[in-house]
Design an enzyme around this catalytic site. Structure first.
Site, PDB file in Angstrom:
ATOM      1  N   TYR A 102       0.814  -1.207   0.000  1.00 57.11           N
ATOM      2  CA  TYR A 102       0.000   0.000   0.000  1.00 57.11           C
ATOM      3  C   TYR A 102       0.855   1.268   0.000  1.00 57.11           C
ATOM      4  O   TYR A 102       0.309   2.371   0.020  1.00 57.11           O
ATOM      5  CB  TYR A 102      -0.924   0.011   1.215  1.00 57.11           C
ATOM      6  CG  TYR A 102      -1.804  -1.209   1.330  1.00 57.11           C
ATOM      7  CD1 TYR A 102      -2.616  -1.597   0.273  1.00 57.11           C
ATOM      8  CD2 TYR A 102      -1.817  -1.981   2.482  1.00 57.11           C
ATOM      9  CE1 TYR A 102      -3.413  -2.713   0.371  1.00 57.11           C
ATOM     10  CE2 TYR A 102      -2.614  -3.101   2.579  1.00 57.11           C
ATOM     11  CZ  TYR A 102      -3.411  -3.469   1.528  1.00 57.11           C
ATOM     12  OH  TYR A 102      -4.203  -4.579   1.622  1.00 57.11           O
TER      13      TYR A 102
ATOM     14  N   HIS B 208      -0.322 -11.944   3.732  1.00 60.34           N
ATOM     15  CA  HIS B 208      -1.423 -11.258   3.062  1.00 60.34           C
ATOM     16  C   HIS B 208      -2.434 -12.211   2.413  1.00 60.34           C
ATOM     17  O   HIS B 208      -3.638 -11.963   2.420  1.00 60.34           O
ATOM     18  CB  HIS B 208      -0.858 -10.320   1.999  1.00 60.34           C
ATOM     19  CG  HIS B 208      -1.792  -9.233   1.597  1.00 60.34           C
ATOM     20  ND1 HIS B 208      -1.380  -7.970   1.266  1.00 60.34           N
ATOM     21  CD2 HIS B 208      -3.135  -9.200   1.478  1.00 60.34           C
ATOM     22  CE1 HIS B 208      -2.408  -7.216   0.964  1.00 60.34           C
ATOM     23  NE2 HIS B 208      -3.500  -7.944   1.080  1.00 60.34           N
TER      24      HIS B 208
ATOM     25  N   SER C 285      -4.012 -13.536   6.637  1.00 59.85           N
ATOM     26  CA  SER C 285      -5.118 -12.793   6.054  1.00 59.85           C
ATOM     27  C   SER C 285      -5.610 -13.552   4.824  1.00 59.85           C
ATOM     28  O   SER C 285      -4.800 -14.083   4.056  1.00 59.85           O
ATOM     29  CB  SER C 285      -4.654 -11.385   5.655  1.00 59.85           C
ATOM     30  OG  SER C 285      -5.701 -10.633   5.094  1.00 59.85           O
TER      31      SER C 285
ATOM     32  N   GLN D 114      -7.299 -11.907   9.362  1.00 62.25           N
ATOM     33  CA  GLN D 114      -7.923 -10.709   8.794  1.00 62.25           C
ATOM     34  C   GLN D 114      -8.667 -11.065   7.507  1.00 62.25           C
ATOM     35  O   GLN D 114      -8.115 -11.732   6.630  1.00 62.25           O
ATOM     36  CB  GLN D 114      -6.848  -9.651   8.504  1.00 62.25           C
ATOM     37  CG  GLN D 114      -7.420  -8.290   8.147  1.00 62.25           C
ATOM     38  CD  GLN D 114      -6.343  -7.294   7.801  1.00 62.25           C
ATOM     39  OE1 GLN D 114      -6.136  -6.983   6.637  1.00 62.25           O
ATOM     40  NE2 GLN D 114      -5.642  -6.789   8.808  1.00 62.25           N
TER      41      GLN D 114
ATOM     42  N   LEU E  54     -17.138  -1.648   5.634  1.00 55.61           N
ATOM     43  CA  LEU E  54     -18.176  -0.795   5.049  1.00 55.61           C
ATOM     44  C   LEU E  54     -18.520  -1.229   3.634  1.00 55.61           C
ATOM     45  O   LEU E  54     -19.269  -0.545   2.929  1.00 55.61           O
ATOM     46  CB  LEU E  54     -17.714   0.667   5.041  1.00 55.61           C
ATOM     47  CG  LEU E  54     -17.213   1.226   6.385  1.00 55.61           C
ATOM     48  CD1 LEU E  54     -16.858   2.698   6.249  1.00 55.61           C
ATOM     49  CD2 LEU E  54     -18.241   1.014   7.484  1.00 55.61           C
TER      50      LEU E  54
ATOM     51  N   SER F 248     -11.056   5.758   5.650  1.00 57.88           N
ATOM     52  CA  SER F 248     -11.549   7.000   5.065  1.00 57.88           C
ATOM     53  C   SER F 248     -10.413   8.003   5.034  1.00 57.88           C
ATOM     54  O   SER F 248      -9.489   7.936   5.854  1.00 57.88           O
ATOM     55  CB  SER F 248     -12.714   7.564   5.882  1.00 57.88           C
ATOM     56  OG  SER F 248     -13.138   8.803   5.340  1.00 57.88           O
TER      57      SER F 248
ATOM     58  N   ARG G 272     -15.588  11.960   8.426  1.00 58.00           N
ATOM     59  CA  ARG G 272     -16.026  10.565   8.427  1.00 58.00           C
ATOM     60  C   ARG G 272     -15.191   9.710   9.377  1.00 58.00           C
ATOM     61  O   ARG G 272     -15.712   8.772   9.991  1.00 58.00           O
ATOM     62  CB  ARG G 272     -15.967  10.007   7.004  1.00 58.00           C
ATOM     63  CG  ARG G 272     -17.036  10.598   6.091  1.00 58.00           C
ATOM     64  CD  ARG G 272     -16.905  10.085   4.680  1.00 58.00           C
ATOM     65  NE  ARG G 272     -17.921  10.660   3.802  1.00 58.00           N
ATOM     66  CZ  ARG G 272     -17.918  10.554   2.487  1.00 58.00           C
ATOM     67  NH1 ARG G 272     -16.929   9.879   1.884  1.00 58.00           N
ATOM     68  NH2 ARG G 272     -18.864  11.100   1.767  1.00 58.00           N
TER      69      ARG G 272
END
Length: 238
Positions: free
Chosen positions: A2, A69, A100, A126, A155, A196, A201
């Site tokens: 990331y 991952h 994960s 995860q 979300l 976010s 938020r």
């Protein structure tokens, strides 16, 4: 993967927070599966985040967790990566290790390896988790063994905010669809990881401890649907 390890490390250093109060998680990317590649990935992540040393003032390293991952690369690579994480933990480079996106067959493979002398303990699992992605079998497998279940994309990337059930429940408590989903995740026993870039938020996402979904609400959100919004390596058969 990331490209945010360096930024997170700097933010932690400049935050003024006690390092023992901060929990940082990073992952071994799919292209670094296998013993040697995972060892290099661990050291690279620690350097990027500026966490390759112990704090001279407190003697405490940040609470760092390293996860695999995804269960890619085949059995030998998966178990080699795990061996490298166990060694990293023994060397004090990380407090906890986990996985994960592992399916139950991947988890059982790893559990058998650990029990046969491979070492280590799965501390974290995860997964993408929300009412429209039924990973209840995996969540129950983990929770029955005391493994912390973290929910990424809780979300559903905002793709379900217009669902009538969220609007109905949100109206009942005067809460947003995002707040309802985070509250659902907490009551399921998960550690939700909402994302976010909007300060308002981010603040709103934290305001979920002044209400509780009742049993009827939780049943309404038990959709039984299986619709990932991300990838789904849990079904990988390799």
């Amino acid at each position: 993967m990331y490209r945010n390890e360096k930024g997170c490390g700097r933010a932690i250093q400049n935050s003024g927070l006690d390092r023992s109060d901060v929990f940082l998680t990073t992952k071994i990317p799919p292209e670094s599966m296998g013993y040697e590649d995972t060892k290099r990935a661990v050291d690279s992540s620690l350097r990027q985040a500026g966490q390759e040393y112990f704090d001279l003032d407190t003697g405490l390293r940040i609470l760092l967790s390293i996860l695999i991952h995804a269960p890619y690369g085949g059995k030998e690579a998966r178990l080699g990566s795990w061996r490298a994480l166990v060694e990293a933990q023994k060397a004090g480079k990380t407090r906890s290790i986990g996985v994960s996106n592992y399916g139950i067959h991947h988890l059982e493979e790893l559990e058998e390896y650990i029990q046969s002398g491979g070492g280590g303990e799965i501390s974290v699992g995860q997964y993408e988790l929300h009412p429209w992605l039924d990973h209840s079998d995996i969540a129950e497998w983990c929770q029955s063994r005391g493994i912390v279940v973290e929910a990424y994309s809780p979300l559903a990337h905002g793709t379900r905010f217009r669902e009538p059930v969220l609007r109905t429940i949100g109206g009942k408590y005067n809460k947003s669809p995002a707040q309802v989903l985070i509250r659902w995740s907490l009551q399921m026993g998960f550690v939700p990881l909402p994302k976010s870039v909007t300060p308002q938020r981010i603040q709103e996402n934290s305001e979920v401890f002044d209400f509780e979904l009742d049993e009827e609400d939780m049943k309404l959100l038990d959709t039984g649907e299986y619709s990932p919004t991300d990838w789904d390596p849990t079904v990988d058969e390799d």
